[in-house]
Write a protein that holds these residues in place. Sequence first.
Motif, PDB file in Angstrom:
ATOM      1  N   THR A   1       0.812  -1.199  -0.004  1.00  0.00           N
ATOM      2  CA  THR A   1       0.038   0.068   0.120  1.00  0.00           C
ATOM      3  C   THR A   1       0.941   1.247  -0.075  1.00  0.00           C
ATOM      4  N   ALA A   2       1.762   1.276   0.846  1.00  0.00           N
ATOM      5  CA  ALA A   2       2.871   2.472   0.956  1.00  0.00           C
ATOM      6  C   ALA A   2       3.676   2.771  -0.517  1.00  0.00           C
ATOM      7  N   LEU A   3       3.939   1.502  -1.116  1.00  0.00           N
ATOM      8  CA  LEU A   3       4.815   1.752  -2.484  1.00  0.00           C
ATOM      9  C   LEU A   3       3.678   2.128  -3.586  1.00  0.00           C
ATOM     10  N   LYS A   4       2.385   1.819  -3.510  1.00  0.00           N
ATOM     11  CA  LYS A   4       1.726   2.307  -4.528  1.00  0.00           C
ATOM     12  C   LYS A   4       1.259   3.782  -4.252  1.00  0.00           C
ATOM     13  N   ALA A   5       1.293   4.425  -2.854  1.00  0.00           N
ATOM     14  CA  ALA A   5       1.135   5.554  -2.455  1.00  0.00           C
ATOM     15  C   ALA A   5       2.221   6.499  -2.708  1.00  0.00           C
ATOM     16  N   GLY A   6       3.333   6.025  -3.030  1.00  0.00           N
ATOM     17  CA  GLY A   6       4.501   6.703  -3.280  1.00  0.00           C
ATOM     18  C   GLY A   6       5.209   6.771  -2.098  1.00  0.00           C
ATOM     19  N   LYS A   7       5.178   6.070  -0.920  1.00  0.00           N
ATOM     20  CA  LYS A   7       5.620   6.448   0.202  1.00  0.00           C
ATOM     21  C   LYS A   7       6.537   5.031   0.760  1.00  0.00           C
ATOM     22  N   GLY A   8       7.088   4.528  -0.539  1.00  0.00           N
ATOM     23  CA  GLY A   8       7.638   3.112  -0.134  1.00  0.00           C
ATOM     24  C   GLY A   8       9.032   3.082   0.353  1.00  0.00           C
ATOM     25  N   ASP A   9       9.874   4.124   0.046  1.00  0.00           N
ATOM     26  CA  ASP A   9      11.213   4.290   0.186  1.00  0.00           C
ATOM     27  C   ASP A   9      11.475   4.188   2.087  1.00  0.00           C
ATOM     28  N   GLN A  10      10.606   4.863   2.564  1.00  0.00           N
ATOM     29  CA  GLN A  10      10.514   5.149   4.092  1.00  0.00           C
ATOM     30  C   GLN A  10      10.053   3.825   4.644  1.00  0.00           C
ATOM     31  N   ALA A  11       8.905   3.101   4.091  1.00  0.00           N
ATOM     32  CA  ALA A  11       8.456   1.936   4.546  1.00  0.00           C
ATOM     33  C   ALA A  11       9.311   0.731   4.336  1.00  0.00           C
ATOM     34  N   LEU A  12      10.264   0.775   3.154  1.00  0.00           N
ATOM     35  CA  LEU A  12      10.969  -0.274   3.084  1.00  0.00           C
ATOM     36  C   LEU A  12      12.087  -0.174   4.155  1.00  0.00           C
ATOM     37  N   LYS A  13      12.689   0.921   4.212  1.00  0.00           N
ATOM     38  CA  LYS A  13      13.521   1.333   5.141  1.00  0.00           C
ATOM     39  C   LYS A  13      13.467   0.969   6.560  1.00  0.00           C
ATOM     40  N   THR A  14      11.875   1.346   7.142  1.00  0.00           N
ATOM     41  CA  THR A  14      11.605   0.719   8.261  1.00  0.00           C
ATOM     42  C   THR A  14      11.632  -0.759   8.562  1.00  0.00           C
ATOM     43  N   ALA A  15      11.352  -1.383   7.363  1.00  0.00           N
ATOM     44  CA  ALA A  15      11.287  -3.056   7.477  1.00  0.00           C
ATOM     45  C   ALA A  15      12.457  -3.442   7.300  1.00  0.00           C
TER      46      ALA A  15
END
Length: 621
Positions: free
Chosen positions: A510-524
């Motif tokens: 969901t974050a990737l599709k919303a353009g917020k994937g970089d931070q979400a991946l880093k957190t994971a």
Amino acid sequence: MMDNLRTAANGPVLKIVLALIILTFLVTGLTGYLSSEGGNYAAKVNGQTISRAQLEQVFQQDKMSLQERLGDQFSALLSNEQEVRALKRQSLDSIINTVLLEQYANKLGLSASDEQVKEEIRKQSYFQTDGKFDNEKYLQVLTNAGLNPDNYAEQIRQDLISRQLRTILMSTEIALPAEIKQLAELSLQERTARLATLELQSIEAQQSVTDQELKNYYNMNSKHFTVPEKVKISYIKMDAADELKNVTVTDADIEKYYKNNLSKYTQPERKKYSLIQLASEADAKSVLNELKKGSDFSKLAEEKSTDKYSAKQGGDLGWMEDSSSPDEIKSAHLTEKGQLSTVIKLSNGYAVFRLDDIKPQVVKALADERSAIEKTVKQEKAIDAFYALQRKVSEAAANDNESLAAAEQAAGYKAVTTDWFDRDQVPADINFSQVVQAIFFGNLVDDKSPSGTNSDVISVDGDRAFIIRVDEVKPESVLPFEEAKTEVTELVKRQKAEKQLQIDSESLLTALKAGKGDQALKTAGIQFGEPTVMARKTSPVTDVLFTLPHPKDDKPVYGLAYDGIGNAVLIQLDKVIPGSISEEQIKQAMMMEQYQISNTMFESLINNLRDNAEIKLGQID
């Protein structure tokens, strides 16, 4: 004939016939019926009888073919009466299909001439020596296969007719080039993607569980912690290979076998014939007069014979034994080299035969065959001893059913005693389906305890046999919670990890599709790998990758898949690379598609013929 068929296959009349066939596939019902009645035949197909002898011959051929494919497993199949009966029924079905196709081909006016059959047989490589048809090899191959020339020729005729039917079916232009090209380009398409993996194992390591969770899971799934029934057994193994070591063969044994089987070592008298075939009796008499005046037989055969294949060979028919010679040649009564026949009537004309040469009967000398005979006699003696041992041990085990003591004395050696084992972990020495069946599904265990009886002889692969006795039994039981706790802990942790993985991976998508994937991946704690060009193949990741829509405006498309070990794989699709295919590849693809379509139509034709046929089953055993 084949040229005429190809022409007809593209003609308007046959196109209409094909259209009717296809329509019949779609609308026909089960208007025929299949019944069973006794009788001295295997089946009747629309009134045409299939004899039990015909069935037996095809059944023997099918068995030989199956034995070549299965090897050692074939003996186990033969020991199963239901399997043998099913195999014989398959053989009967193949004959019924052949008869139905023959009847249908006759309606369409399809046929294969004697000349076509001869040509097909002569060009088969396994009947040739140095690239030329070898009549001696031909007869030997047929003998080994349990066939005679007439039956084999009829098989070839039916095969040729079946090919004609297939040619007709393949002549219909069903596979369109544009469709083939589109499908091929799709299959050859590639996609550039980057992958990021969220590992199930790392999430599982973070999970904690309570004793109550473990007990709840165990109580709800206790049947999954069942310990299968286990046994201890004693067994006596009899092996034909052991008997072979103890066998001795005398000169008298070898000489006796040679005399009793002299036909095996005898090459019967053979005669070499030539043929000139003519269309009319008058033509044949004219040629015979020319031959009597000294004309060259080979030249006349090449110039005038209507049998084109033998004409190319100057009339040469090759070597033949009396038992395999056609009746027409036998009726000529040729006994001397160079002798000419009178004019002989054939089914398709007239003929003049010449006896070219004679090879007398040859009997192989005992000295030349001694080694092979010794080996054969030794094997036969070993088999006799093996079966005698089985009878002896079986009688002892049956007469003293309280133990294996008497059977041990009869065998001359002690029984083997095993440790505990279940049906999934059988000791290698006795791990045969027949043995496992006798132990766990026979009468050796009675109400969760040993029945106290010895088994009958259990034959395995034809060269081994067992007598078995079950000594102890541990009935199936459920593993106590404390003993199952370690396994339960792993299962509960994994179950919790799978749920958490699904939540985390879907949140990342969901974050990737919303353009917020970089931070979400880093957190994971994960990131996308390098771009990889991926081809279409069957795997959980590529199955999802190739369903994603094409990227637009240089913006990647994202997807989520789960690999074969439960990990979540995030997919970033960057680029779609169209597949390309050459005109030659399109032609090849069309041929393959056309062949598959024709196979489907051919199977449908057979099914339709069976549905509308009157098939009466007789006796097959």
